[in-house]
Design an enzyme around this catalytic site. Structure first.
Site, PDB file in Angstrom:
ATOM      1  N   LYS A 106       0.854  -1.190   0.000  1.00  0.00           N
ATOM      2  CA  LYS A 106       0.000   0.000   0.000  1.00  0.00           C
ATOM      3  C   LYS A 106       0.880   1.226   0.000  1.00  0.00           C
ATOM      4  O   LYS A 106       2.021   1.178   0.482  1.00  0.00           O
ATOM      5  CB  LYS A 106      -0.885   0.028   1.250  1.00  0.00           C
ATOM      6  CG  LYS A 106      -2.163   0.796   1.059  1.00  0.00           C
ATOM      7  CD  LYS A 106      -3.169  -0.075   0.335  1.00  0.00           C
ATOM      8  CE  LYS A 106      -4.511   0.568   0.164  1.00  0.00           C
ATOM      9  NZ  LYS A 106      -5.520  -0.443  -0.190  1.00  0.00           N
ATOM     10  N   ASN A 221     -15.760   6.013  -5.489  1.00  0.00           N
ATOM     11  CA  ASN A 221     -15.796   5.040  -6.575  1.00  0.00           C
ATOM     12  C   ASN A 221     -16.519   3.762  -6.154  1.00  0.00           C
ATOM     13  O   ASN A 221     -17.287   3.193  -6.913  1.00  0.00           O
ATOM     14  CB  ASN A 221     -14.365   4.712  -7.018  1.00  0.00           C
ATOM     15  CG  ASN A 221     -14.349   3.709  -8.143  1.00  0.00           C
ATOM     16  OD1 ASN A 221     -14.932   3.947  -9.197  1.00  0.00           O
ATOM     17  ND2 ASN A 221     -13.744   2.565  -7.913  1.00  0.00           N
TER      18      ASN A 221
HETATM   19  N1  GLU Z   1      -7.158  -0.075  -3.544  1.00  0.00           N
HETATM   20  C1  GLU Z   1      -7.918  -1.254  -3.834  1.00  0.00           C
HETATM   21  C2  GLU Z   1      -7.988  -2.164  -2.625  1.00  0.00           C
HETATM   22  O1  GLU Z   1      -7.855  -1.729  -1.495  1.00  0.00           O
HETATM   23  C3  GLU Z   1      -7.417  -1.953  -5.083  1.00  0.00           C
HETATM   24  C4  GLU Z   1      -6.006  -2.401  -5.034  1.00  0.00           C
HETATM   25  C5  GLU Z   1      -5.474  -2.894  -6.371  1.00  0.00           C
HETATM   26  O2  GLU Z   1      -6.239  -2.964  -7.316  1.00  0.00           O
HETATM   27  O3  GLU Z   1      -4.282  -3.172  -6.425  1.00  0.00           O
HETATM   28  O4  GLU Z   1      -8.239  -3.322  -2.736  1.00  0.00           O
END
Ligand code: GLU
Length: 416
Positions: A106, A221
């Site tokens: 992340k 989103n």
């Molecule tokens: N940010 C999204 C999540 O928390 C997608 C992460 C991604 O597609 O790599 O799952």
């Protein structure tokens, strides 16, 4: 005593419980308690008025035993290293529970994007990639959108990375616009995966979703697409939605297209004609069949869990429920579809996007939907069965499935 809301401490606490049930050896357990790598960056950004502002950001690569690390980038004023660590851990469990060959990561920048112009946002996004780009790449670590980031931000980041490397490398980031290697079906993928889980959960509980009431916290989103799918795919009545300013309620149901147009025109869902205002806190305790937290972490706590009236909580946000709240809700028989299962549709289609980028051949939207459905349904079944077999709640069942898979990969690699 007030609850400890440090998300990383909470993530470690859940892992500790899973490790005890799985009887993990100490080395495996200790390895999984911490990120493998983290990069802290300080980036100067030229502002429109000619001054320079300094921003702080992070990229945490939690575990890459099952494949390159993967996870979104958030722009948020309250971002902390501990939040990013927790989110990176949850990405590790998320990719494992849907069984895609990736690890977890992340990233985040401490900033308030609402205070930045589009040009400042672009310069900040590019500056961040110039710093963290050295540890990114399709075979290393692949970012994606998250809170306050979107396909346009992904496009700037992919372009900056292409400039650094001297060639396009579309698979280095996902959630891109279709015109530069994005995948059909990525936009609503997180909500679509959650809707599939909700449908399966309702089937298990013998709840008819048609006409049933649902409240959704968050209209970004994920939350907005969930409104669309709840109304048009599942035939539910969306009685409340909210954003970071506040929420709106209508006992007769809120129409998706109307709310979306209002949000687009006014910047918030608030003051939609025909709706009543309500706070984000009030939304959580409405008399509904299904509650969907789709905003930020730690909103369902020991303080409000006793008042929640929903029968199913579909967690589209990451980490919306604290462990203390979990215990109260489990006791009260509320069925939780845990975050890293419920919201795994996004990373699943991100993985599909990487696959399409790597062979330069693009799928139809129907193919994406079909493959996403198959992944989500299989993951839901594995977690639901695990909960029955181990007599644990769904969240712990999801941890057991995911942690066992990551532990197995570390073992065969010879790490532990
Ligand atoms: N940010 C999204 C999540 O928390 C997608 C992460 C991604 O597609 O790599 O799952």
């Amino acid at each position: 005593m007030t609850e400890d809301l440090n998300p990383f401490a909470l993530a470690q606490q859940k892992l500790d419980e899973a490790a005890a049930i799985l009887n993990l050896d100490d080395a495996t357990h200790q390895m999984l308690r911490w990120p493998q790598r983290e990069l802290h960056v300080t980036v100067p950004v030229r502002m429109d008025d000619g001054s320079t502002r300094i921003f702080h950001g992070f990229r945490v690569q939690y575990n890459d035993a099952r494949g390159p690390t993967k996870g979104g980038i958030r722009f948020h004023p309250d971002e902390t290293i501990n939040t990013v660590r927790a989110l990176a851990a949850w990405m590790t469990w998320k990719t494992a529970v849907v069984d895609v060959p990736l690890g977890g990561a992340k990233g985040g920048i401490i900033c308030n994007p609402k205070e930045l112009s589009l040009a400042e946002l672009e310069r900040m996004s590019r500056a961040y990639i110039r710093q963290v780009g050295r540890i990114l790449g399709p075979e290393q670590d692949i970012p994606a959108p998250d809170i306050n980031t979107n396909p346009q931000v992904m496009a700037w980041m992919a372009d900056e990375f292409a400039t650094m490397r001297g060639h396009n490398s579309f698979g280095m980031i996902t959630g891109k616009p279709l015109s530069m290697g994005g995948s059909l079906g990525r936009g609503d993928a997180t909500a679509r995966g959650g809707a599939a889980c909700l449908r399966e959960a309702a089937r298990e509980l013998r709840i008819d979703l048609r006409g049933a009431k649902i409240a959704i916290q968050g209209f970004g989103n994920v939350g907005s697409y969930m409104h669309m799918l709840a109304q048009h795919q599942l035939g539910m009545q969306v009685v409340a939605v909210s954003d970071d300013v506040g929420g709106i309620f209508n006992a007769a149901g809120l129409d998706y297209e109307t709310v979306r147009a209002h949000k687009q025109a006014h910047g918030s869902v608030l003051a939609l004609p025909g709706s009543q205002p309500l706070t984000n806190a009030e939304l959580l305790v409405l008399d509904v069949e299904v509650l969907v937290p789709a905003a930020i972490e730690s909103v369902i706590t020991a303080a409000n869990a006793g008042n929640i009236r929903a029968r199913i909580i579909a967690e589209l946000a990451n980490g919306p429920t604290t462990p203390a709240a979990d215990a109260i809700l489990y006791e009260r028989g509320v069925y939780i579809i845990p975050d890293f299962l419920c919201n795994a549709g996004g990373v699943t289609v991100s993985y599909f996007e990487m696959v399409q980028n790597s062979y330069g051949f693009y799928w139809t939207e129907e193919m994406v939907h079909e493959r996403l459905e198959a992944k989500m349904t299989a993951a839901f079944r594995a977690v639901h069965a695990g909960a029955q077999a181990h007599r644990v709640d769904n969240r712990m069942a999801a941890y057991l499935v995911a942690v066992a898979r990551v532990a197995e990969a570390m073992k065969v690699r010879g790490w532990v």
